[in-house]
Enzyme design. Structure first.
Site, PDB file in Angstrom:
ATOM      1  N   SER A 108       0.834  -1.208   0.000  1.00 38.41           N
ATOM      2  CA  SER A 108       0.000   0.000   0.000  1.00 38.41           C
ATOM      3  C   SER A 108       0.865   1.252   0.000  1.00 38.41           C
ATOM      4  O   SER A 108       0.562   2.235  -0.688  1.00 38.41           O
ATOM      5  CB  SER A 108      -0.924  -0.007   1.218  1.00 38.41           C
ATOM      6  OG  SER A 108      -1.717  -1.170   1.247  1.00 38.41           O
ATOM      7  N   ASN A 109       1.959   1.229   0.764  1.00 39.65           N
ATOM      8  CA  ASN A 109       2.864   2.373   0.792  1.00 39.65           C
ATOM      9  C   ASN A 109       3.626   2.525  -0.515  1.00 39.65           C
ATOM     10  O   ASN A 109       4.154   3.592  -0.807  1.00 39.65           O
ATOM     11  CB  ASN A 109       3.853   2.235   1.952  1.00 39.65           C
ATOM     12  CG  ASN A 109       3.242   2.637   3.275  1.00 39.65           C
ATOM     13  OD1 ASN A 109       3.210   3.801   3.641  1.00 39.65           O
ATOM     14  ND2 ASN A 109       2.726   1.642   4.002  1.00 39.65           N
ATOM     15  N   LYS A 234       0.436 -11.127   7.177  1.00 43.86           N
ATOM     16  CA  LYS A 234       0.532  -9.755   7.674  1.00 43.86           C
ATOM     17  C   LYS A 234      -0.858  -9.348   8.131  1.00 43.86           C
ATOM     18  O   LYS A 234      -1.805  -9.327   7.343  1.00 43.86           O
ATOM     19  CB  LYS A 234       1.025  -8.799   6.582  1.00 43.86           C
ATOM     20  CG  LYS A 234       0.996  -7.333   7.035  1.00 43.86           C
ATOM     21  CD  LYS A 234       1.403  -6.362   5.935  1.00 43.86           C
ATOM     22  CE  LYS A 234       1.297  -4.919   6.441  1.00 43.86           C
ATOM     23  NZ  LYS A 234       1.692  -3.935   5.416  1.00 43.86           N
TER      24      LYS A 234
END
Length: 378
Positions: A108-109, A234
């Site tokens: 996402s980053n 995760k």
């Protein structure tokens, strides 16, 4: 209510046992010779990338071990928004030198949803090459490979392997969630099919905020953990009860050959604000975007806890959690702004994400102040 709660899951057929020897076919990639002709044509890529790394450097065995993993940012050239490979490489090396355990691209980053397949490969290959050439060839790279179709997810896994990735981080599909078979049968089939075909092992990515609220239960995760090519999870859901159930169940699966220094199934917290809590619950570390700004603070928090210095770890956790709240509120836009304000690089996210104005940039920088001061003290 989330579609996948802690309800009984259907039985499924998996290869028995906990054999974690990854499937590694021989692949010849254009990336290994510095050519982009196998990628999508006419992609606006930076011309500064080329690789001289040997295939063996890209595809050596790099086991997952407990620690701090960082989902790295993707950087773009100002004006053109082309992929900035120079900054990507420098940032990866900065994190490696800080002592992190591994890196993740296309999370996402990393703005994976803003990148073409060719650009995704370029980012991962650039990161692998930078690590290899800086003395960090043993550091694993996790690559985001989630997609809405099983077919594309498998393709992304194969492309991640070709670009030098070691593990695939896979979100569940969600666009047609209302049409999925009951009792999570569609999710089980999806992960099983991708794991069967992927040349690299899978890490399940449970992030309800990115998939319309879908929250995989501990039952589903533990069932999928039985697959020999699914090696971790995760948990960005922040559910430490779920984390404890998964960590305990997968530890029992390993039976007599459980090694705390090299777990058979890696259970990672998805953000830095519950690092200590996740370790108390039996987790193995974090895969957290905040470490882009403060890798040493995240590492030191884990070290203090593992040394039995719980009060000291909790003191650091307070600062880390406050900084992570700024990161959570600002997302990739805020983290990049914080990097720019404190480290002198970062730039903007790719359109259509907004570019912060002067007041917003000041706000994000100030929000990270205590964290950055802690980071500089370590």
């Amino acid at each position: 209510m989330a579609p996948h709660n802690d309800a009984p899951s259907p039985s499924s057929s998996y290869t028995a046992g906990f054999n974690r020897m990854p499937y590694r076919p021989v692949v010849t990639s254009s990336l290994m010779t510095g050519r982009l002709d196998a990628m999508e044509p006419h992609s606006p890529l930076s011309s500064s990338y080329s690789t001289t790394s040997e295939s063996s450097d890209f595809h050596m065995a790099r086991p997952l071990v407990p620690g701090v993993y960082v989902p790295t940012m993707c950087f773009f050239e100002e004006g053109t928004e082309d992929v900035d490979t120079d900054t990507i490489a420098r940032h990866a090396v900065r994190l490696a030198r800080a002592g992190v355990t591994g890196l993740a691209t296309q999370g996402s980053n990393g703005e994976a949803v803003h990148l073409t397949h060719a650009e995704r490969q370029l980012v991962t290959a650039t990161t692998r090459k930078a690590l290899n050439e800086s003395g960090f060839s043993q550091m694993p790279i996790i690559v985001g490979c989630g997609a809405q179709s099983t077919r594309e997810a498998i393709q992304l896994c194969r492309e991640a392997w070709e670009a030098g990735g070691d593990y695939a981080l896979v979100l569940p599909p969600s666009y047609y969630a209302s049409l999925f078979a009951p009792a999570s049968e569609t999710i089980l089939s999806y992960f099983t099919a991708v794991a069967d075909a992927s040349p690299i092992p899978l890490i399940i990515y449970n992030f309800p905020g990115a998939v319309g609220g879908m929250d995989l239960s501990s039952d589903i995760i533990v069932q999928l953990a039985q697959h020999p090519n699914i090696v971790g999870v995760k948990l960005t859901c922040g559910n430490t009860g779920k984390l404890q159930r998964v960590a305990a169940a997968t530890r029992k699966m390993a039976a007599g050959h459980h090694d705390p220094a090299r777990p058979e199934f890696l259970v990672l917290a998805g953000s830095a604000d519950f690092t200590v809590q996740s370790l108390v619950a039996g987790g193995h570390g974090i895969l957290a975007g905040l470490a882009n700004i403060a890798p040493r603070a995240c590492i030191r928090t884990m070290e203090l806890f593992n040394q039995g210095k719980v009060a000291e770890a909790q003191a650091l956790q307070e600062v880390v959690a406050a900084g992570d709240w700024t990161a959570i509120q600002g997302g990739v836009v805020g983290v990049k702004s914080g990097l720019q304000g404190w480290m002198g690089y970062g730039g903007n996210a790719r359109s259509p994400l907004p570019k912060p104005n002067a007041e917003q940039a000041r706000k994000w920088k100030e929000g990270f102040r205590d964290l950055v001061l802690l980071e500089k003290s370590l």
